[in-house]
Motif scaffolding. Structure first.
Motif, PDB file in Angstrom:
ATOM      1  N   ARG A  96      40.074  90.144 -69.513  1.00 59.57           N
ATOM      2  CA  ARG A  96      40.366  88.713 -69.656  1.00 59.57           C
ATOM      3  C   ARG A  96      40.357  88.341 -71.130  1.00 59.57           C
ATOM      4  O   ARG A  96      39.507  88.773 -71.900  1.00 59.57           O
ATOM      5  CB  ARG A  96      39.330  87.882 -68.905  1.00 59.57           C
ATOM      6  CG  ARG A  96      39.577  86.367 -68.971  1.00 59.57           C
ATOM      7  CD  ARG A  96      38.462  85.612 -68.269  1.00 59.57           C
ATOM      8  NE  ARG A  96      38.694  84.175 -68.251  1.00 59.57           N
ATOM      9  CZ  ARG A  96      38.367  83.333 -69.216  1.00 59.57           C
ATOM     10  NH1 ARG A  96      37.795  83.804 -70.316  1.00 59.57           N
ATOM     11  NH2 ARG A  96      38.603  82.034 -69.108  1.00 59.57           N
ATOM     12  N   GLY A  97      41.310  87.523 -71.514  1.00 60.01           N
ATOM     13  CA  GLY A  97      41.405  87.079 -72.896  1.00 60.01           C
ATOM     14  C   GLY A  97      40.333  86.071 -73.259  1.00 60.01           C
ATOM     15  O   GLY A  97      39.693  85.464 -72.382  1.00 60.01           O
ATOM     16  N   GLN A  98      40.144  85.871 -74.542  1.00 52.27           N
ATOM     17  CA  GLN A  98      39.151  84.921 -75.020  1.00 52.27           C
ATOM     18  C   GLN A  98      39.638  83.486 -74.842  1.00 52.27           C
ATOM     19  O   GLN A  98      40.832  83.202 -74.849  1.00 52.27           O
ATOM     20  CB  GLN A  98      38.836  85.169 -76.493  1.00 52.27           C
ATOM     21  CG  GLN A  98      38.112  86.477 -76.761  1.00 52.27           C
ATOM     22  CD  GLN A  98      37.746  86.621 -78.227  1.00 52.27           C
ATOM     23  OE1 GLN A  98      38.382  86.027 -79.099  1.00 52.27           O
ATOM     24  NE2 GLN A  98      36.715  87.398 -78.512  1.00 52.27           N
ATOM     25  N   ASP A  99      38.673  82.586 -74.703  1.00 56.25           N
ATOM     26  CA  ASP A  99      39.003  81.167 -74.693  1.00 56.25           C
ATOM     27  C   ASP A  99      39.369  80.739 -76.117  1.00 56.25           C
ATOM     28  O   ASP A  99      38.955  81.361 -77.096  1.00 56.25           O
ATOM     29  CB  ASP A  99      37.820  80.343 -74.197  1.00 56.25           C
ATOM     30  CG  ASP A  99      37.472  80.635 -72.740  1.00 56.25           C
ATOM     31  OD1 ASP A  99      38.372  81.070 -72.006  1.00 56.25           O
ATOM     32  OD2 ASP A  99      36.311  80.436 -72.352  1.00 56.25           O
ATOM     33  N   ALA A 100      40.150  79.690 -76.213  1.00 54.38           N
ATOM     34  CA  ALA A 100      40.578  79.180 -77.516  1.00 54.38           C
ATOM     35  C   ALA A 100      40.214  77.708 -77.628  1.00 54.38           C
ATOM     36  O   ALA A 100      40.135  76.990 -76.615  1.00 54.38           O
ATOM     37  CB  ALA A 100      42.080  79.376 -77.713  1.00 54.38           C
ATOM     38  N   LEU A 101      39.974  77.269 -78.850  1.00 56.15           N
ATOM     39  CA  LEU A 101      39.624  75.879 -79.111  1.00 56.15           C
ATOM     40  C   LEU A 101      40.644  75.267 -80.058  1.00 56.15           C
ATOM     41  O   LEU A 101      40.980  75.847 -81.086  1.00 56.15           O
ATOM     42  CB  LEU A 101      38.225  75.779 -79.714  1.00 56.15           C
ATOM     43  CG  LEU A 101      37.741  74.374 -80.091  1.00 56.15           C
ATOM     44  CD1 LEU A 101      37.635  73.498 -78.852  1.00 56.15           C
ATOM     45  CD2 LEU A 101      36.390  74.450 -80.810  1.00 56.15           C
ATOM     46  N   LEU A 102      41.125  74.091 -79.689  1.00 51.00           N
ATOM     47  CA  LEU A 102      42.136  73.389 -80.476  1.00 51.00           C
ATOM     48  C   LEU A 102      41.673  71.955 -80.695  1.00 51.00           C
ATOM     49  O   LEU A 102      41.164  71.312 -79.767  1.00 51.00           O
ATOM     50  CB  LEU A 102      43.473  73.412 -79.721  1.00 51.00           C
ATOM     51  CG  LEU A 102      44.701  72.802 -80.397  1.00 51.00           C
ATOM     52  CD1 LEU A 102      45.072  73.615 -81.625  1.00 51.00           C
ATOM     53  CD2 LEU A 102      45.869  72.786 -79.422  1.00 51.00           C
ATOM     54  N   ARG A 103      41.818  71.469 -81.913  1.00 50.80           N
ATOM     55  CA  ARG A 103      41.448  70.084 -82.221  1.00 50.80           C
ATOM     56  C   ARG A 103      42.712  69.263 -82.462  1.00 50.80           C
ATOM     57  O   ARG A 103      43.563  69.658 -83.245  1.00 50.80           O
ATOM     58  CB  ARG A 103      40.539  70.030 -83.446  1.00 50.80           C
ATOM     59  CG  ARG A 103      39.165  70.622 -83.185  1.00 50.80           C
ATOM     60  CD  ARG A 103      38.272  70.572 -84.429  1.00 50.80           C
ATOM     61  NE  ARG A 103      36.916  71.015 -84.123  1.00 50.80           N
ATOM     62  CZ  ARG A 103      36.533  72.289 -84.112  1.00 50.80           C
ATOM     63  NH1 ARG A 103      37.427  73.232 -84.390  1.00 50.80           N
ATOM     64  NH2 ARG A 103      35.293  72.612 -83.822  1.00 50.80           N
ATOM     65  N   VAL A 104      42.799  68.125 -81.773  1.00 49.85           N
ATOM     66  CA  VAL A 104      43.979  67.269 -81.860  1.00 49.85           C
ATOM     67  C   VAL A 104      43.538  65.852 -82.207  1.00 49.85           C
ATOM     68  O   VAL A 104      42.660  65.281 -81.551  1.00 49.85           O
ATOM     69  CB  VAL A 104      44.763  67.259 -80.528  1.00 49.85           C
ATOM     70  CG1 VAL A 104      45.924  66.271 -80.602  1.00 49.85           C
ATOM     71  CG2 VAL A 104      45.274  68.657 -80.200  1.00 49.85           C
ATOM     72  N   GLU A 105      44.143  65.294 -83.258  1.00 52.19           N
ATOM     73  CA  GLU A 105      43.855  63.914 -83.647  1.00 52.19           C
ATOM     74  C   GLU A 105      44.937  62.996 -83.098  1.00 52.19           C
ATOM     75  O   GLU A 105      46.126  63.256 -83.258  1.00 52.19           O
ATOM     76  CB  GLU A 105      43.774  63.795 -85.163  1.00 52.19           C
ATOM     77  CG  GLU A 105      43.336  62.403 -85.627  1.00 52.19           C
ATOM     78  CD  GLU A 105      43.197  62.307 -87.141  1.00 52.19           C
ATOM     79  OE1 GLU A 105      42.061  62.205 -87.637  1.00 52.19           O
ATOM     80  OE2 GLU A 105      44.239  62.335 -87.815  1.00 52.19           O
ATOM     81  N   LEU A 106      44.500  61.922 -82.446  1.00 54.38           N
ATOM     82  CA  LEU A 106      45.425  60.962 -81.840  1.00 54.38           C
ATOM     83  C   LEU A 106      45.377  59.636 -82.582  1.00 54.38           C
ATOM     84  O   LEU A 106      44.350  59.250 -83.149  1.00 54.38           O
ATOM     85  CB  LEU A 106      45.062  60.721 -80.371  1.00 54.38           C
ATOM     86  CG  LEU A 106      45.047  61.919 -79.431  1.00 54.38           C
ATOM     87  CD1 LEU A 106      44.694  61.457 -78.020  1.00 54.38           C
ATOM     88  CD2 LEU A 106      46.386  62.632 -79.419  1.00 54.38           C
ATOM     89  N   THR A 107      46.500  58.924 -82.549  1.00 52.69           N
ATOM     90  CA  THR A 107      46.526  57.546 -83.025  1.00 52.69           C
ATOM     91  C   THR A 107      45.998  56.636 -81.915  1.00 52.69           C
ATOM     92  O   THR A 107      45.858  57.054 -80.760  1.00 52.69           O
ATOM     93  CB  THR A 107      47.945  57.125 -83.392  1.00 52.69           C
ATOM     94  OG1 THR A 107      48.754  57.116 -82.196  1.00 52.69           O
ATOM     95  CG2 THR A 107      48.561  58.078 -84.411  1.00 52.69           C
TER      96      THR A 107
END
Length: 356
Positions: A96-107
């Motif tokens: 199983r692949g690793q989990d990934a973390l993504l940061r998203v900035e919203l208006t």
């Protein structure tokens, strides 16, 4: 008998993480798929055996105290005799692949109404050359000639109860049961490559700053073409020049000239729903709040929206000409009953009288 710590190039006080890193480094250098020499294969078996002993806390304690080498102790003898010592078979190469973390900035607007975004991400994707098989196109994995596909090798061990047979992962194929004579050149036998791909995010209305969304199966592809991990998206909300937030409520302040606060007026303000007209009642005080229904943030996982709260801030003129001063003196003469005095303290920015 060689010392397992020396085999891995470690001190006896090495941590579990240091043991794991040392083994991975040596295994990459000595694995038969990379280094087919007989000397390298023998060292690979020694390194693997050392890791099997030191990588398990119980067997490492036994080894450090001068006990069984390789973790085969009295409990293992019982396993062999009473049903626990049989071969477990080869393990799957796909992980199983690793989990990934993504940061998203919203208006503010995106958080109020929700938004769909296409976000580029650098991650591990399936190797298109070998389609995750790890083998060079036109070739395939071959049955390990050491364990003959079992993934396990049997060793005869002398014990207090006589000679017994124990099973351990095959050091030649690392327990897979197969080896890859010609690894894929594109992914170097990993079954995956690093690449940039677009992640389609559907962000619901009403998300708050600090919220984490989970997208199952959108993380990194696993080794050997294994299933993907999950993708986690951390949401942050960019500050706005005029608006702020309190739960589902959208907050702003409206500066009103003194004469309009006294007499009342109709003003136009720009909101995320376009321009709206707002009635400022006569006699409005600083801190009074006008409520505009349904013009706030969308309610997360619910229908409807919160309210827009407009706090009135009365602007007192600080520069008056002589005629204006005379008018205020005249007004003061009519309001002689008004006098300065202490008032009860109010907590919070929007705790004044609500209107609308």
């Amino acid at each position: 008998m060689s010392d397992h710590y020396e085999t891995l190039g470690l001190q006896r006080n090495a941590s579990s993480e240091e043991i794991k890193k040392a083994y991975r480094k040596l295994a990459r250098e000595l694995h038969p798929d990379v280094n087919p020499s007989e000397e390298a294969q023998e060292r690979f078996k020694s390194v693997t055996h050392a890791y099997e002993v030191l990588g398990d806390e119980q067997s490492r304690r036994s080894y450090d105290s001068g006990g069984s080498d390789g973790g085969f102790g009295f409990g293992d003898i019982f396993e062999t005799f009473f049903g626990g010592g049989g071969s477990r078979g080869p393990r799957s190469r796909a992980e199983r692949g690793q989990d990934a973390l993504l940061r998203v900035e919203l208006t503010f607007e995106e958080a109020i109404f929700g938004v769909e975004k296409s976000i580029p991400v650098d991650t591990a994707v399936l190797c298109e050359t070998c389609n995750g098989t790890c083998a060079k196109p036109g070739t395939s994995a071959q049955v390990c000639d050491i364990c003959r596909g079992a993934g396990q090798v049997q060793t005869q061990v002398r014990s207090l109860l006589g000679s017994v047979i124990t099973s351990s992962p095959c050091g030649s194929c690392r327990g897979y049961g197969h080896i890859i004579p010609e690894p894929c050149l594109s992914c170097r036998g990993q079954g995956r490559v690093r690449a940039r791909r677009d992640i389609e995010l559907k962000i619901p209305a009403g998300v708050e700053d600090g919220l984490r969304l989970q997208l199952a199966g959108s993380g990194e592809v696993g080794f050997g073409g294994g299933p993907s991990g999950d993708l986690y998206v951390d949401i942050s909300l960019a500050p706005h020049q005029y608006f702020s937030r309190n739960g589902d409520e959208l907050l702003c302040e409206l500066e009103v000239p003194l004469h309009d606060a006294v007499l009342g007026t109709m003003v136009k303000i720009e909101t995320f729903d376009g321009e709206i007209e707002l009635q400022v009642p006569a006699g409005s005080q600083s801190g009074d709040v006008i409520t505009v229904k349904g013009k706030g943030f969308g309610r997360l996982r619910q229908s409807g929206r919160g309210d827009l709260l407009v706090s009135i801030q009365v602007r007192i003129p600080n520069k008056l000409d002589s005629k204006q001063k005379e008018l205020f003196r005249t007004l003061a003469g009519y309001r002689k009953s008004d006098a300065a005095g202490l008032v009860a303290r109010k907590s919070g920015s929007f705790q004044g009288r609500r209107r609308g």
